[in-house]
Motif scaffolding. Sequence first.
Motif, short mmCIF file in Angstrom:
data_model
loop_
_atom_site.label_atom_id
_atom_site.label_comp_id
_atom_site.label_asym_id
_atom_site.label_seq_id
_atom_site.Cartn_x
_atom_site.Cartn_y
_atom_site.Cartn_z
N ARG A 683 -17.09 -13.58 -4.17
CA ARG A 683 -17.89 -14.54 -3.41
C ARG A 683 -17.41 -15.96 -3.74
O ARG A 683 -17.04 -16.25 -4.87
CB ARG A 683 -19.38 -14.40 -3.75
CG ARG A 683 -19.94 -13.03 -3.40
CD ARG A 683 -21.45 -13.05 -3.41
NE ARG A 683 -22.02 -13.40 -4.69
CZ ARG A 683 -23.29 -13.76 -4.87
NH1 ARG A 683 -24.11 -13.82 -3.82
NH2 ARG A 683 -23.74 -14.06 -6.07
N CYS A 743 -21.61 -20.11 1.38
CA CYS A 743 -21.33 -19.01 0.46
C CYS A 743 -20.71 -17.88 1.27
O CYS A 743 -21.32 -17.36 2.20
CB CYS A 743 -22.62 -18.55 -0.23
SG CYS A 743 -22.33 -17.29 -1.49
N ASN A 745 -18.89 -14.08 1.50
CA ASN A 745 -18.77 -12.78 0.84
C ASN A 745 -18.20 -11.79 1.84
O ASN A 745 -17.70 -12.16 2.90
CB ASN A 745 -20.14 -12.32 0.30
CG ASN A 745 -21.21 -12.31 1.38
OD1 ASN A 745 -20.94 -11.99 2.54
ND2 ASN A 745 -22.42 -12.67 1.02
#
Length: 1449
Positions: A683, A743, A745
């Motif tokens: 991440r 963020c 991921n």
Amino acid sequence: MAQCVQSVQEFVQDSFVPMVAVLCSEEAERVTRKNNLNFAELLRPFCRLTSEGHIRDPNNQMQVVKNLRICVNNVATSPNTASSALSPAQRRMLNEVVLSCQPQEGAVSHVITAGDYNLNFSATTPWFETYRENFLQSMPASEHEFLNHYLACLLVVSSTESVPVEQFLKLSQEQHRIQHSGEYTNPRWFIPNTLKYYVLLHDMNEGDEQRAETVYEDMKQRYGSQGCYLLKMNSRTFSDEVDEQIPDPWSQYLHRSNLQNQDILDDLAPSVNNADCENDISTAEVDCHQTTDKDGVPNSLESHPLQLDTVSTSGSLYTLGAVNTDPKTGARDPESLPGISGSHGVCLTLNDHDHIRQFLQEFTFRGLLPHIEKNIRQLNDQLVSRKGLSRSLFTATKKWFGGGKVPEKSISEPKSTCGLLYPPEAPELQIRKMADLCFLVQHYELAYNCYHTAKKDFLSDQAMLYAAGALEMAAVSAFLQAGAPRPYPAHYMDTAIQTYRDVCKNMVLAERCALLSAEILKSQSKYSEAATLLIKMTSEDSDLRSALLLEQAAHCFINMRIPMVRKFAFHMILAGHRFSKAGQKRHALRCYCQAMQVYKERGWSLAEDHINFTIGRQSFTLRQPENAVTAFREILTNDSRQTATQQGAFLREYLFVYKSVIAGNEVDLPPLPLPCILSSATRIYFGHDRRLAEGEKQAATHVSLDQEYDQDLAAMWCNLEEQLVAASNRGIVPVNFQPTQCCLNSQTDNLRSPLAVVEEPIIVELTFRNPLKVSLALSNLSLLWRFTANAASPSETSDESSITNEETLSLGVTQNDEIVTTEVIQEFQMDPEETKMARLRLLPHRTGQLNIVGVVYNLATALSGEKAPSTEGQQTLDLIVVRGRQDLKIQGPRLNQTKEDKMLVRHGPDHRLDPIITPPMPLMEVFFLQFPTALLCGEIRKAYVEFCNVSSVALCGLRVVSTHPHFFTFGSQATTPLSPSSTENCSAYKTMVAPPQSNWVASEVLVSPEDFSQLSGVMEIPIDGNTLQPGESTQLPLWLRGPDQEGVHEISFLFYYESTEKGLKMSHRVLRHTVFICASRSLSVQASACRSSVPPHHSQDDKGSGGTLVFIDVENINTSEAGVQEFHIVQVSSSSQHWRLHKCINPAKDKDCKLTSRERAKLCFRATRCKPLQATSDAVQKYTFADLNLGNEQIISSSTPCGDFFFRGCWTSESQRVNVAPSGRSSSNKSQSSVSTEDTDINNIVKKCNELDLNIIVIWKAYVVEDNKQLILEGQLHVALQTIGKEACSLLPKEEAQEMVLLKFKSELPPPVVLPSAELSQLIKSNLHYPETYTHPFVQDSICVVPVTLTLSNCSLAQVDVIIELRHKSTCQESLEVHSSFTWVGQTEYKLQLKPQEVLCLTLRACFLQAGVYNLNTPRVLAKPARLGAMCETSQQTASPALIIINNA
């Protein structure tokens, strides 16, 4: 078995060849030494005859001898007795020939497919063939057979001798002495009368050729022309014709012969240094555990083949010294041995080669074969002459005349020896001798018969050694017979092997027998029997033999008709183990690598570990550290089932090998296998860590790595951002819009490179997994990156096209900080089998393209207290600390768009590790003050929000959007109250002292919705100048209203801002905030409206505009959980474009309305239409706010925050209705498709007739005791009255769970159209006006007539036809209860037409016959719209009973 170069027939024939001895004079030896050869070596390349020979058997039948090879050796006398085992020198020689024969680079490999196995291995094993050939040639001569006894002797004398004949005589006497003196057991001679062949060697460059011819003629006279030969050689000198290339046929034979002649060199090397003959014996194996000396090499691995080496000092790679691994320098160099320096045959021409070849052919055909033929005849005659005697008599005669046997061994020897020993003249041996002679000249049928006869005699005498030899050769003869008259008797071989091994304890003969039989069985495709035979021959006395035979057994298994792959692999492992014990490291490594193909990735984890560990050790010993690292990596990366101790040993071995690999290369970091990095779980977070709450300030939650990713939440945030972007771009979302992702991921959209801001950190969260049961210690952990700067100019592009920190990090120093600052984690411990996250930071200082390529770190075992052996005894932890890297390779999502994508496995790109560094952007932080976590439903609370610009760039365009837009408001500048006025009474509302009003008449304010400009979902935040400079902060009030529905509400805010500089890659930034509000129940408001029965013109207040009664029921439904004591209804306000609350007509005189728990109050108000406005465009949308205060203070509902929440609530409900409307329209169109357009007109008429559109605002205060303090809470509830007669509630109805609906398989008929009769019954409002009491003297006049006025009001905006019926039977229950003996007189039916909103009065007369109480409300009013002529009239609603009292005067 593996494929061989020779056929099986050639192999067996070459295993048994006629043996010829050589005796040379010194002068003859000197002549041959000019060619760096002795005489036997000189002849060796030419010993195979190219032409056929012939002999006659005893029956005078001609036998052809094809492809005959003879063996010529120098006479080497040895007084030692024959041994049943090979000498150490012979063992060492066999070890070296196997060691020197390695697989060739680029040799053709054999690929076999068996099931789902694809094996690639060498089809041939030349080392085995070399071993086999040397083993058979080095076998000691035995007394029980004559095959390797000498048949003839070549006596060689030089022509330069003074008297050559005397030299021949000396050599002949020497040969006779060697054979018949009894001093020497070796060499052995076939027959007493050995053939002597006299060779005169003439050097063409030295001697007189004429003299040589003369001597040769004398020899022919003396020995016969068939017993002598003149061999001329050395036709050129060494200096002549140096450039002429003469072939060297001796080289392939000499290395082998020199190895065989090392008996001479036995004493040169002490036995301790036996390991010197092995080029890969490690010092780790020459230690105190050395117990046996097999195959001429030390052996210290007395262990199970599959036992893994544990952490012992002797077996660890720490103690391995430098070993010589070059086979060219490690093995004895043939050129370094005496007498063979330089090239061979330098004085020989091609004619000399032909002379040698012709000499051997002459010797064989004219000397050797006639000699063999003569001896076969003699032996045959002896045997035939003895066949006349009976067997028993023959045996008895032998006993009487001493022809019996003598014991082979002394009495003290055990009786399990090989039986009896025959004298040379024994008849049984004569049979065997004849059989051997026949075998050597390829007369296999006669040989088989003789062997068979001898076998019977030997077995009857229990001479087991002789019997085994006869059985062995009988089987071979049967196999070699042309035409195969009889099958191969494999059981003969089995019996012979068992006898050699178990009875005679002679493993050499047993091994020869097994080699022959296995090759024969292989040629007959009997691989299973061959493998069984080879495996039986493995034993502990010779590791080399066991290794070679196990390898051949493995090849048998793989060459079967149905390949037995796992047996092949298992026996390859056993062979590799025995090779390793024999010091043959290269062969051991090869066996293990071939077996690994079978075990790899098949679930045999323990077997894989053993193989990889052994491959790693052997590779390291052989100075192949890269292969060793690869093998150890496999052990550590797979999910190992080993114990923690074993895994720790594996890890330490790996670190030691790895450290030796990178010792000379500190720049290029090799990859490390531990710990495992879950790349897909990586991440990346862009931005600073958010500041926590400062005192009373509560920071915005935004995004962090601690939050779990939610797909639905991400879609919600994206939708909110789209609203913000559209609001800032004139309502249009740009085509290239990409939602902000702080963020990243595996679930986010990573198809494009993300945008990062210069001077803002990039945090990479890596997920490490320790697969071992051993702790790992990582240190100096940091990211590996590559940076490409923006090409501002061509010079910059060339100088700084790509910058990486790999070189600096490999040395453990951090440079390039002016480009990207790399954070280093000093210590990172991982427990056994732990999965742990590490967050690594990068801080970019320049714009450009950044690629995060991997991670670099130091790896060590966590056992820091372990000490390695050192002189000072210090901890040598640095020995097992290695520095390496792991690359981050993230596989993108699988593509599933096109047909090709679905058919194949394709993956898209994933650019989450490739951020683009953009120029500086503003960065805003948001703090909330006095922000509540719990509210009552509808409660109004004032909070403050602070905006801080923490960057070096100014920001503008501040906006916010929320999932609950009716939850908050920033107020409107036009109507926001000043702070002092609201804080005086601790109220969020704008209040004023209530003026003394009579009859509770409402005060009215006219407000335009444009004053409340934030009516859309996106709100612009009103900051001064609309710009926030760097480092500047501002604080704004924020009003909150508790949600109408009780429960916990998740409310999300998305703040939007832009840079004042336009045209940047990053157009805007957003900041998220999520709050959870717990809403508790407060009040429930129910409102309804009905028409007033008072005729419009009788009301003085509304000036003929008509009135409506509004009933409001307020109930305290609070559960007292929040400590609420009581609620006060302080004010009721209305807001509408058409209606207003005019007056409170509550009968109760108490102005203050208090409600404790579960109490209910009913309030009654009169609503009137608003005053007609001027027909201006801006006045159309204005709302009239009417306030009816029930207390001492009046709250101005048209100002902030009351008006704001009213308008935001209206906007939210309207937007919800808009969202729902399309589906409702589409479903209703089908059912109404057959209805005429007139019905829609009816609906419009009725709707406008009953439309009210009055919004009620109930403002309350609640008194709460909290911490022994009384607090006053205030709030407002909204009720929207849309239609007269329909009840509205402030609480939304709870959604109940849907019940299961039965499936319907038949289509139902559409429901019939129902006319809105209930609404049509309210077209006309009727009122009766009459005196309440009327006194009439019934005594004087029996009929009392009372005038009554009927007022009809058209409530609709259409023309209405009205019918009034006075004479009808009433069915109303109330009218039946009252005395109804009165009647209407005059006209009893009227047909009228009322214009829109017309009021009409009719004068009626009621006739009474007696006194009493009467209900006058009996007229029936029917009405219908005038345009709908076909429709029947609808009965109109009547008012409540109209009672009149008739008194008698």
